[in-house]
Structure formats: C-alpha cells, structure tokens
Motif scaffolding. Structure first.
Motif, PDB file in Angstrom:
ATOM      1  N   UNK A   1       3.212  -3.051   3.973  1.00 53.44           N
ATOM      2  CA  UNK A   1       4.538  -3.164   4.583  1.00 53.44           C
ATOM      3  C   UNK A   1       5.249  -1.844   4.437  1.00 53.44           C
ATOM      4  N   UNK A   2       6.266  -1.669   5.229  1.00 54.97           N
ATOM      5  CA  UNK A   2       7.048  -0.438   5.139  1.00 54.97           C
ATOM      6  C   UNK A   2       8.140  -0.593   4.107  1.00 54.97           C
ATOM      7  N   UNK A   3       8.680   0.521   3.634  1.00 57.22           N
ATOM      8  CA  UNK A   3       9.746   0.471   2.647  1.00 57.22           C
ATOM      9  C   UNK A   3      10.978  -0.148   3.258  1.00 57.22           C
ATOM     10  N   UNK A   4      11.641  -1.088   2.520  1.00 54.73           N
ATOM     11  CA  UNK A   4      12.818  -1.740   3.076  1.00 54.73           C
ATOM     12  C   UNK A   4      14.083  -0.963   2.782  1.00 54.73           C
ATOM     13  N   UNK A   5      15.076  -1.132   3.622  1.00 50.44           N
ATOM     14  CA  UNK A   5      16.419  -0.643   3.312  1.00 50.44           C
ATOM     15  C   UNK A   5      17.179  -1.798   2.720  1.00 50.44           C
TER      16      UNK A   5
ATOM     17  N   UNK B   1       0.841  -1.192   0.000  1.00 48.87           N
ATOM     18  CA  UNK B   1       0.000   0.000   0.000  1.00 48.87           C
ATOM     19  C   UNK B   1       0.884   1.253   0.000  1.00 48.87           C
ATOM     20  N   UNK B   2       0.354   2.329  -0.467  1.00 47.19           N
ATOM     21  CA  UNK B   2       1.023   3.624  -0.372  1.00 47.19           C
ATOM     22  C   UNK B   2       0.052   4.609   0.287  1.00 47.19           C
ATOM     23  N   UNK B   3       0.465   5.848   0.440  1.00 51.39           N
ATOM     24  CA  UNK B   3      -0.404   6.848   1.054  1.00 51.39           C
ATOM     25  C   UNK B   3      -1.579   7.210   0.162  1.00 51.39           C
ATOM     26  N   UNK B   4      -1.408   7.017  -1.135  1.00 54.02           N
ATOM     27  CA  UNK B   4      -2.488   7.283  -2.083  1.00 54.02           C
ATOM     28  C   UNK B   4      -3.328   6.025  -2.254  1.00 54.02           C
ATOM     29  N   UNK B   5      -4.633   6.134  -2.067  1.00 58.13           N
ATOM     30  CA  UNK B   5      -5.501   4.955  -2.095  1.00 58.13           C
ATOM     31  C   UNK B   5      -5.553   4.284  -3.454  1.00 58.13           C
TER      32      UNK B   5
END
Length: 415
Positions: free
Chosen positions: A393-397, A184-188
C-alpha cells in the motif's frame, strides 16, 4: 347522583392512545435528563483510537466524572439544531474527579464554528496537561522533557529490517501478534508495520529480524497542516508547545503568538492582534502578557499515524470537554457483519495504558538478554516460517472523519 368529590368524567378510563402518549413523554424526559446530565452514548466511526477503541464500538460516556456541563445554547437537545444568537455562560456542576493524563475524553471539536455544545464530537486521549510543555521527537512524546512512552493498545508505524527478504510475517497471525498492517518498501529486506508495543516486542523476537525502529515521517508539506502552521513541525517531530493553564500569566512573544492567538480569540472571546514584535493588543489595550481564563489539554489518538488531533488543530479547552469514555457496551464488526462479543461491556483503559519504559528501552534490554541465548539458524527459521504475501500500500496522509452521535441511540461519531 354525584357528590362534590366525584364527577362523571372522573371515572372515565384513559384511552389507550393517551396512555401511550403520556408514557412516551415521560420516557423522552428521562432520556433527556440522563443523557444531558449523567451519561451519553456514542459510536466510533474512525480508526483514530485503535487498537483500544475500534470502528463500530459503542461507548458509554460519563458526564459525572468531570461534572455535567450546562447547556450553552438554546435548541433541540442531542441535535445541532439551535436558535442562532442565543448563548448561555459556561457552567459545570462539580464532578467527582478531574481530567487526568491518559483519560479517553469526548469533547466538542474546537475549530468548528457555532455554539460549543453543537459542535461535532471527537474522542481522543489526554496526553498533555495544563501548564506542561509537550514535544514529539522521532515519534516519542516528551512532557516537560521526560519521555512518555507509547501505551498499551496504542499503535504507530515501525520499520522492520530482515536478514533475508524471503522471511514474511504470517498474515493469519498478524492480529494475534498485535500487528494491524504490513507494507512493502523500496528495500526488499525492509517492511513497514503498523503495530502496538506488544506487537513490536513479538516481532523483535524473530531470529530473522535485524532491527525494529520507529518510522519517522520527514515531509516538509506537513508544516502548513500543523498547529501552529509554518513552524516546520511534522506529526513525528513536533513542538515544543506550552499548554495553557487557568490563572497562568505568560509573556507574549512573536514566537508563541501563533499558538496563543487562537486560544485568546476563539476560546476566551477577546479581540487580539499583534502590534510589534514585542507588543500586542487585547481588547484594544496594549500589553505584553496574558492570563488564561481556563484550562487546556493536549489530546492525541491512540492510532498515532492515523489521527487528526491536537498536533493539527491545537488545544482542547475545558469548556469543550463533554465527559470520560468509560465502557464499550457493544461493538459491531462492519467488515464481517457480526458483533464482537468479547468487547461487550468492556471497560475502557485510562492512565493504565502507559508503561514505565519506552518500547525501544524494552527492546534494548531484551536484546541484551538474548545475547546469552542460542538463536535458531537462518535455515531452521526459514523452514519454520510460512511465507504469505505481504500487503502492499502507499503511505497514508493523516485523515479521519468526525465522531458523530446517534439520535435516540448512540451518537454516531466521536472522531
């Protein structure tokens, strides 16, 4: 009565224990010869080469392709145990081929300390060749200014913009489509996918997909992690860097010194320092030029956004190259605890992974063709699409563990 040609001990049969011992010694010698000079075995512990090489794949690595490398240290074979201070000069028996772009190579991790042949093993794909200039622009690799497209089975993150947030990518079909992950991102109406070129082409055909574009990271924190550091590089916008070639003489400058000093000091064993902006000292002698003593390569993982590779730690010296990964002889799925039968004795793709066009060029041509067709209406598409939940999920490093090697079985790890 004994004769000169016989003795009481000559007719005594060997004990079973002695026979086993002799057989074991012979077997160990054969294994050492084969794995030192001909082929070696490794296991993949990280996803840096997905989707072409998966976690749990067991590889056969040919040392015959580029020629077997003679031992560079004295110690126990196939281990990191060695006698400190004893080093042998680099020698390689001629092979029947040279390193080519696209080759999946196993090599000793260059930044590691200690003898070259005792360093941990990595596996990556050769992207840049000696003497070339490489850069990455908006995720697309360029070699000498020409684009080198993402190849078959390679994957990276893409941004998918949907016409309606209700549309979802069916989780059950993700693997079939060539999509490993959906975020998911901040934009729906926007999601981020980890996908191969085939996956991008498949998803772009959906009538509810407005656009698919590379997801380009713009994080200034990456600058200090890249090679060389402090150049404002990121994994997606990198370089240009010139890859050293054996016999090539370059002019040393303040701009390229950060890239070439580690090569001169660590891999070519010279003392080097910068005296002024335009003068340098090599082994105590002032100079403005340097001639490289061996070839170097720029290697990257097929899983571009989850690979610690030459973008982070620099060039791969020829002295560190172990061999070419040629076949997956076994594969084990650790999540489902079953073998992947379809990957057993599967050849590993080399330069054939690269396509003639970039993915974006292919998508542009496909859109031009589709303009003459009648797409499904949005309502029809909604009715035909299942709506499973999307993975958040969050963006990975960028991170990964080393490629290791098994003791008498495959070596655990080519990272």
């Amino acid at each position: 009565m004994s004769t000169p040609d016989s003795s009481p001990d000559a007719d005594e049969p060997k004990s079973e224990l002695r026979q086993w011992g002799e057989s074991l010694v012979v077997a160990v010698i054969i294994v050492l010869i084969v794995r030192s000079l001909l082929f070696d075995l490794f296991r993949i512990p990280t996803p840096s080469m997905e989707e072409n090489l998966l976690v749990g794949d067991y590889l056969v690595v040919s040392k015959l392709h580029y020629g077997p490398r003679m031992p560079l240290s004295l110690g126990i074979p196939l281990t990191s145990i060695h006698v400190p201070g004893i080093r042998f000069p680099y020698k390689r028996i001629p092979g029947f081929s040279k390193v080519q772009r696209g080759d999946p190579i196993v090599f000793n991790y260059p930044p590691d300390e200690g003898p070259v042949d005792r360093k941990v093993h990595y596996v990556k794909r050769v992207i840049g060749m000696p003497g070339e200039t490489l850069s990455v622009r908006d995720k697309l690799v360029h070699v000498n200014g020409d684009p080198l497209p993402l190849g078959r089975g390679m994957q990276q993150y893409w941004t998918v913009t949907k016409s309606d947030a209700r549309y979802q990518i069916p989780r059950a079909r993700m693997e079939e489509l060539g999509i490993s992950e959906v975020r998911r991102t901040r934009e729906s109406n926007t999601v981020r996918i980890l996908a191969t070129p085939a996956g991008v082409r498949e998803i772009s055909q959906r009538s509810w997909v407005q656009s698919v574009t590379p997801y380009v990271m713009q994080d200034e924190e990456y600058s200090k992690l890249m090679y060389p550091s402090g150049q404002s590089y990121t994994p997606d916008d990198y370089g240009p860097v010139h890859i050293p070639e054996k016999g090539e003489t370059v002019e040393l400058t303040a701009k390229n010194w950060a890239a070439y000093k580690p090569v001169i000091v660590q891999y070519e064993d010279h003392a080097a320092q910068q005296m002024t902006d335009s003068t340098f000292a090599i082994d105590g002698e002032r100079t403005t030029t340097y001639t490289f003593q061996q070839d170097y390569f720029f290697a990257m993982g097929d899983n571009r956004d989850n690979s610690q590779d030459s973008r982070f730690w620099g060039f791969v010296p020829m002295t560190h190259v172990v061999g070419k990964a040629v076949v997956t002889y076994f594969s084990w799925n650790h999540e489902e605890w079953v073998p992947r039968l379809g990957r057993i004795m599967r050849p590993i793709a080399d330069d054939g992974v690269f396509r003639d066009q970039t993915v974006m060029d292919q998508l542009s041509e496909r859109r031009a063709v589709n303009r003459h067709r009648h797409p499904l209406s949005a309502q029809d598409s909604v009715r035909k699409q299942q709506r499973p939940t999307v993975r958040a999920a969050s963006d990975p490093a960028p991170s990964e563990r080393p490629f290791s090697t098994p003791k008498s079985s495959p070596r655990e790890g080519a990272r």
